[in-house]
Design a protein around this motif. Structure first.
Motif, mmCIF file in Angstrom:
data_model
loop_
_atom_site.group_PDB
_atom_site.id
_atom_site.type_symbol
_atom_site.label_atom_id
_atom_site.label_comp_id
_atom_site.label_asym_id
_atom_site.label_seq_id
_atom_site.Cartn_x
_atom_site.Cartn_y
_atom_site.Cartn_z
ATOM 1 N N SER A 80 0.891 -1.246 0.027
ATOM 2 C CA SER A 80 -0.036 0.128 0.095
ATOM 3 C C SER A 80 0.847 1.248 0.082
ATOM 4 C CB SER A 80 -1.100 0.048 1.258
ATOM 5 O OG SER A 80 -0.073 -0.080 2.504
ATOM 6 N N ASN A 81 0.149 2.281 -0.129
ATOM 7 C CA ASN A 81 0.910 3.709 -0.120
ATOM 8 C C ASN A 81 2.202 3.900 -0.925
ATOM 9 O OD1 ASN A 81 0.869 6.061 1.088
ATOM 10 N ND2 ASN A 81 2.123 5.921 2.782
ATOM 11 N N GLY A 82 1.980 3.314 -2.270
ATOM 12 C CA GLY A 82 3.093 3.472 -3.102
ATOM 13 C C GLY A 82 3.618 4.843 -3.314
ATOM 14 N N GLN A 83 4.905 5.205 -3.545
ATOM 15 C CA GLN A 83 5.178 6.660 -3.374
ATOM 16 C C GLN A 83 6.354 6.864 -4.505
ATOM 17 O OE1 GLN A 83 5.906 8.948 0.263
ATOM 18 N NE2 GLN A 83 4.644 7.450 1.282
ATOM 19 N N GLY A 84 6.375 7.841 -5.322
ATOM 20 C CA GLY A 84 7.522 7.879 -6.250
ATOM 21 C C GLY A 84 7.515 6.976 -7.319
ATOM 22 N N ARG A 104 8.701 1.103 -11.170
ATOM 23 C CA ARG A 104 8.028 0.649 -9.927
ATOM 24 C C ARG A 104 8.028 1.871 -9.030
ATOM 25 N NH1 ARG A 104 6.304 -4.438 -10.471
ATOM 26 N NH2 ARG A 104 7.973 -5.737 -11.648
ATOM 27 N N PHE A 105 7.207 1.691 -7.909
ATOM 28 C CA PHE A 105 7.195 2.898 -6.960
ATOM 29 C C PHE A 105 8.710 2.822 -6.205
ATOM 30 C CE2 PHE A 105 2.575 1.533 -6.711
ATOM 31 C CZ PHE A 105 2.175 2.844 -6.956
ATOM 32 N N GLN A 106 9.105 3.783 -5.682
ATOM 33 C CA GLN A 106 10.302 3.993 -5.172
ATOM 34 C C GLN A 106 10.266 3.594 -3.756
ATOM 35 O OE1 GLN A 106 11.201 6.821 -2.637
ATOM 36 N NE2 GLN A 106 12.999 5.820 -2.383
ATOM 37 N N LYS A 107 8.893 3.856 -3.188
ATOM 38 C CA LYS A 107 8.685 3.404 -1.739
ATOM 39 C C LYS A 107 7.442 2.966 -1.569
ATOM 40 C CE LYS A 107 9.045 5.635 2.682
ATOM 41 N NZ LYS A 107 8.988 7.031 3.661
ATOM 42 N N ILE A 108 7.354 1.797 -0.501
ATOM 43 C CA ILE A 108 5.977 1.278 -0.416
ATOM 44 C C ILE A 108 5.707 1.038 0.952
ATOM 45 C CG2 ILE A 108 5.666 0.201 -2.587
ATOM 46 C CD1 ILE A 108 7.096 -2.605 -1.607
ATOM 47 N N HIS A 109 4.697 0.680 1.331
ATOM 48 C CA HIS A 109 4.543 0.204 2.823
ATOM 49 C C HIS A 109 3.831 -1.437 2.558
ATOM 50 C CE1 HIS A 109 3.380 0.097 6.846
ATOM 51 N NE2 HIS A 109 2.124 -0.553 6.694
ATOM 52 N N GLU A 125 12.173 0.715 0.353
ATOM 53 C CA GLU A 125 12.623 1.760 -0.479
ATOM 54 C C GLU A 125 13.576 0.865 -1.328
ATOM 55 O OE1 GLU A 125 13.150 6.016 1.062
ATOM 56 O OE2 GLU A 125 14.287 4.569 2.496
ATOM 57 N N ASN A 126 13.522 1.897 -2.739
ATOM 58 C CA ASN A 126 14.335 1.595 -3.711
ATOM 59 C C ASN A 126 14.660 -0.006 -4.032
ATOM 60 O OD1 ASN A 126 15.092 4.200 -3.797
ATOM 61 N ND2 ASN A 126 16.426 3.854 -2.033
ATOM 62 N N ILE A 131 12.007 -5.347 -5.513
ATOM 63 C CA ILE A 131 11.861 -6.931 -5.293
ATOM 64 C C ILE A 131 10.633 -7.485 -4.881
ATOM 65 C CG2 ILE A 131 12.998 -9.065 -4.438
ATOM 66 C CD1 ILE A 131 15.620 -7.520 -4.154
ATOM 67 N N ILE A 132 10.058 -6.852 -3.832
ATOM 68 C CA ILE A 132 8.694 -6.955 -3.320
ATOM 69 C C ILE A 132 7.567 -6.675 -4.259
ATOM 70 C CG2 ILE A 132 7.111 -6.410 -1.524
ATOM 71 C CD1 ILE A 132 9.717 -5.932 0.494
ATOM 72 N N GLN A 133 7.744 -5.551 -5.000
ATOM 73 C CA GLN A 133 6.844 -5.404 -6.095
ATOM 74 C C GLN A 133 6.848 -6.257 -7.078
ATOM 75 O OE1 GLN A 133 6.331 -1.047 -6.827
ATOM 76 N NE2 GLN A 133 8.072 -0.927 -5.775
ATOM 77 N N HIS A 134 8.010 -6.840 -7.474
ATOM 78 C CA HIS A 134 8.231 -7.906 -8.483
ATOM 79 C C HIS A 134 7.474 -9.040 -8.210
ATOM 80 C CE1 HIS A 134 10.571 -9.927 -11.824
ATOM 81 N NE2 HIS A 134 10.019 -10.947 -10.890
ATOM 82 N N GLU A 135 7.704 -9.543 -6.658
ATOM 83 C CA GLU A 135 7.295 -10.886 -6.249
ATOM 84 C C GLU A 135 5.638 -10.905 -5.973
ATOM 85 O OE1 GLU A 135 9.297 -13.166 -6.758
ATOM 86 O OE2 GLU A 135 11.250 -11.913 -7.038
ATOM 87 N N VAL A 136 5.275 -9.591 -5.414
ATOM 88 C CA VAL A 136 3.839 -9.657 -5.211
ATOM 89 C C VAL A 136 3.054 -9.430 -6.708
ATOM 90 C CG1 VAL A 136 2.098 -8.232 -4.391
ATOM 91 C CG2 VAL A 136 4.042 -8.485 -3.061
ATOM 92 N N ASP A 137 3.601 -8.948 -7.664
ATOM 93 C CA ASP A 137 2.967 -9.270 -8.964
ATOM 94 C C ASP A 137 2.871 -10.679 -9.353
ATOM 95 O OD1 ASP A 137 2.661 -6.656 -9.838
ATOM 96 O OD2 ASP A 137 4.032 -6.473 -11.529
ATOM 97 N N HIS A 138 3.864 -11.474 -9.078
ATOM 98 C CA HIS A 138 3.731 -13.010 -9.202
ATOM 99 C C HIS A 138 2.660 -13.574 -8.767
ATOM 100 C CE1 HIS A 138 7.727 -14.300 -11.523
ATOM 101 N NE2 HIS A 138 8.131 -13.628 -10.674
#
Ligand code: NI
Length: 169
Positions: A80-84, A104-109, A125-126, A131-138
């Protein structure tokens, strides 16, 4: 702790939406341990359970520090709360011979559960956030090549077709 085979695109399980984990049992602990081993052996920096044919909401992410190899398991992760936004190169253990720049978002919760079912939350961050965004996409049945241009994607599909033909010979 056996290393499991990693399934590759276009295997249909990679397009399946992973199910919520409700049993925090020994089988889940064994799955997480295998995923960690499999990720490090590949070698990779993240792995989602559906990449080894288990459509459950489980990911592991490399959290090693200099001199100490370690990974973090996220069960039922939610971003949640993706930023940048940042464009950077990505690859995937399930998408052979392909690297591409993805936004990708630069920062996430992140909220998730650990292997015992305890909830936890943190900001990432960064590169770690990427990596987390890539894996959650899976877990949603998405691959990083879904984010690239249709032209690049069709070029990759052609290249993959040739690679698969070569393997058959
Ligand atoms: Ni991947």
């Amino acid at each position: 702790m056996p290393i499991r085979p990693i399934l590759t695109y276009p295997h249909p399980v990679l397009r399946q939406k992973a199910a919520l984990v409700t049993n925090f049992d020994e089988a889940l602990k064994a799955l997480v341990a295998d995923m960690g081993e499999t990720m490090f052996a590949a070698p990779g920096v993240g792995l989602a359970a559906n990449q080894i044919g288990v459509p459950l909401q489980v990911i592991v992410v490399d959290s090693s520090t200099p001199g100490h190899r370690d990974f973090m398991a996220l069960i039922n992760p939610v971003i949640s709360n993706g930023q940048g936004s940042v464009f950077d190169e990505e690859g995937c253990l399930s998408v052979k011979e392909c690297l591409a720049k993805v936004k990708r978002f630069q920062k996430i919760h992140v909220t998730a559960q650990d292997v015992d079912g305890n909830p936890f939350a943190f900001d990432a961050e960064n590169r770690f956030a990427r990596i987390i965004q890539h894996e959650v996409d899976h877990l949603l049945g998405k691959l990083f090549i879904d984010h690239i241009s249709p032209l690049k994607r069709s070029l990759y599909k052609k290249k993959l077709k040739k690679m698969l033909e070569m393997e058959e010979i």
